[in-house]
Design an enzyme around this catalytic site. Structure first.
Site, PDB file in Angstrom:
ATOM      1  N   HIS A 115       0.802  -1.226   0.000  1.00 53.99           N
ATOM      2  CA  HIS A 115       0.000   0.000   0.000  1.00 53.99           C
ATOM      3  C   HIS A 115       0.841   1.285   0.000  1.00 53.99           C
ATOM      4  CE1 HIS A 115      -3.413  -2.474   0.102  1.00 53.99           C
ATOM      5  NE2 HIS A 115      -3.561  -2.613   1.399  1.00 53.99           N
ATOM      6  N   HIS A 189      -9.784   1.740   0.610  1.00 57.49           N
ATOM      7  CA  HIS A 189      -9.680   0.574   1.491  1.00 57.49           C
ATOM      8  C   HIS A 189     -10.769   0.543   2.561  1.00 57.49           C
ATOM      9  CE1 HIS A 189      -7.753  -2.747   3.559  1.00 57.49           C
ATOM     10  NE2 HIS A 189      -6.689  -2.697   2.772  1.00 57.49           N
ATOM     11  N   GLU A 325     -11.468  -3.854  -2.918  1.00 52.78           N
ATOM     12  CA  GLU A 325     -10.558  -2.806  -3.370  1.00 52.78           C
ATOM     13  C   GLU A 325     -10.376  -2.919  -4.885  1.00 52.78           C
ATOM     14  OE1 GLU A 325      -6.982  -3.160  -0.685  1.00 52.78           O
ATOM     15  OE2 GLU A 325      -8.331  -4.710   0.121  1.00 52.78           O
TER      16      GLU A 325
END
Length: 364
Positions: A115, A189, A325
Site C-alpha cells: 500500500h 480501502h 478494493e
C-alpha cells in the site's frame, strides 16, 4: 464523473475540526444527499470514516469500520477507509525495474512493499475542497508526491474526488500525472459491514464477483503470475453465495491469507465503468453494487482483524468487515504479462469506482 464546473456553493457541506498532525490541521467533511444518506471523510489519508446507508425499512446505520478520532487512525489502523497509493496492494521484494533502472522501495510488510510504503497516501494530509452539485455533494482531494517518495520515481500529482449522489451512489474518481515514468495504482480501502452491527461477522453476507479467474499467490501473498480459474474452487463467487461458505476450506491459497485476500480478474468487456461485485446482507436487506473501470478487485475478508481494533463503541474482531478494493493487479511492475501500471510523462491516469446502495428486492 462529476463536472465540478457546475458546482454551487459548498455551504451545505459540513466542515468540522478533526485534530492536527505534523503541524497541519485536519478536518472532517460530511456529505449528505437528498435521501438522507451521509458520508464522512477526513483529509487525513482521504479516509471514509462513516457511511450511513438505509436498510430495507429505511433505517440509516453506519456500514463502514473506523474510528471517531484522528489519533486512533494515526496510531492503530489497518487502513480503515483510507485512500491507497502510490501503489495499492503488494510489490514483491520491495523493488522493480523500469526502463533499465532498478528502484528500491520502502519495505512495509516483511520484504514487500504494501500500500505504497510506510507513509503512503493513507498517512498524509491532503488538500481538500468541498463542493455542491445539482445531484449531490462532493469533496476534492489533491496531493503532490515528490520524486523519490517511498522510493518511487517521478513527481506525481494526484486528485481524488468523492461524490455522494442523490441516487445513493458514492463515487470515487482518481486522476494522476507524472513528470517521469512510474508505476501507479490507486484504490480505496473501506471495510464494509452492511448489517449495521459493526462488531458482527460478515461471513453471512452474500457475495457475487464478476470474475472467472483470480491471481494465486505464493506464501508471501505475491502473485505467481498465473491467472487461475475459479471453477470448482472456494474462489468461485460467480453466483451469489455466503462469504463464509468455504472460507475455512483446506488449501494453500486460503491458508496464506487466513481466508480471502486475493485479486480477482474481472470479466471486462471494454474500458468503461462495469459491474464488478454485488453484496447483499439478508437481515438488514442492504445491497451494494461495485462498479469500476479497473481490471481487478481485491476481495479481503478481514482475516487479520483482532480484538485490539476498537472503535465506534464496538470491537472489530476477525472478519467483522470485508474490503472490495478495485485495482490493477498486485506486483504488476514485476509481472510483464499483467496489465501495465506504468504512467508516463504526458499521460493522465483516470479511474473511477462507484459503490451503489439499495435494498434486496424481496425486502421491498
Amino acid at each position: 464523473m462529476v463536472d465540478e464546473t457546475t458546482s454551487a456553493s459548498a455551504k451545505s457541506v459540513i466542515v468540522e475540526p478533526f485534530g492536527e498532525t505534523e503541524g497541519r490541521e485536519v478536518f472532517l467533511y460530511t456529505l449528505t444527499n437528498k435521501t438522507g444518506m451521509m458520508a464522512k471523510i477526513t483529509n487525513y489519508g482521504g479516509i471514509l470514516t462513516h457511511l450511513y446507508a438505509p436498510d430495507a425499512k429505511g433505517r440509516f446505520e453506519d456500514v463502514v469500520l473506523g474510528y471517531d478520532n484522528l489519533q486512533d487512525y494515526i496510531d492503530h489502523s489497518p487502513y480503515f477507509g483510507a485512500l491507497i497509493g502510490r501503489y495499492g496492494n503488494r510489490i514483491g521484494g520491495a523493488s522493480f525495474t523500469l526502463n533499465g533502472q532498478t528502484y528500491e522501495l520502502v519495505k512495509s510488510q516483511g520484504e514487500n512493499t504494501l500500500h505504497g510504503g510506510n507513509t503512503g497516501f493513507h498517512g498524509i494530509v491532503w488538500d481538500a475542497v468541498p463542493f455542491v452539485a445539482e445531484n449531490g455533494q462532493g469533496l476534492t482531494l489533491t496531493h503532490i508526491s515528490p520524486d523519490g517518495d517511498e522510493g518511487f520515481p517521478g513527481t506525481l500529482s494526484v486528485t481524488v474526488t468523492y461524490f455522494l449522489s442523490d441516487n445513493d451512489e458514492l463515487s470515487i474518481d482518481y486522476k494522476a500525472t507524472t513528470d517521469k515514468a512510474t508505476p501507479v495504482a490507486l484504490t480505496q480501502h473501506a471495510y464494509f459491514n452492511l448489517s449495521g452491527d459493526l462488531g458482527s461477522e460478515i461471513t453471512g453476507h452474500l457475495l457475487r464477483l464478476e470474475a472467472d479467474r483470480y491471481t494465486p499467490t505464493d506464501d508471501r501473498q505475491i502473485p505467481t503470475g498465473d491467472l487461475a480459474s475459479v471453477k470448482d474452487t472456494p474462489f468461485d463467487f460467480r453466483h451469489m453465495r455466503p462469504i463464509g461458505e468455504e472460507i475455512d476450506a483446506d488449501g494453500e491459497q486460503l491458508s496464506y491469507g487466513g481466508g480471502y485476500d486475493h485479486n480477482f480478474v474481472l470479466n471486462r468487456k471494454g474500458r468503461g465503468l462495469e459491474l464488478a461485485a454485488v453484496v447483499e446482507e439478508p437481515t438488514s436487506g442492504r445491497r451494494m453494487e461495485v462498479l469500476t473501470t479497473e481490471p481487478g478487485v481485491q476481495f479481503y475478508s478481514g482475516n487479520f482483524l483482532d480484538d485490539s481494533y476498537r472503535g465506534k463503541g464496538v470491537v472489530f474482531g476477525k472478519r467483522t468487515g470485508f474490503c472490495l478494493e478495485t485495482q490493477h493487479f498486485p506486483d504488476s511492475p514485476n509481472k510483464p504479462d499483467f496489465p501495465s501500471t506504468t504512467l508516463k510523462r504526458g499521460e493522465t491516469l483516470r479511474s473511477q469506482t462507484i459503490y451503489r446502495f439499495g435494498v434486496i428486492k424481496k425486502h421491498r
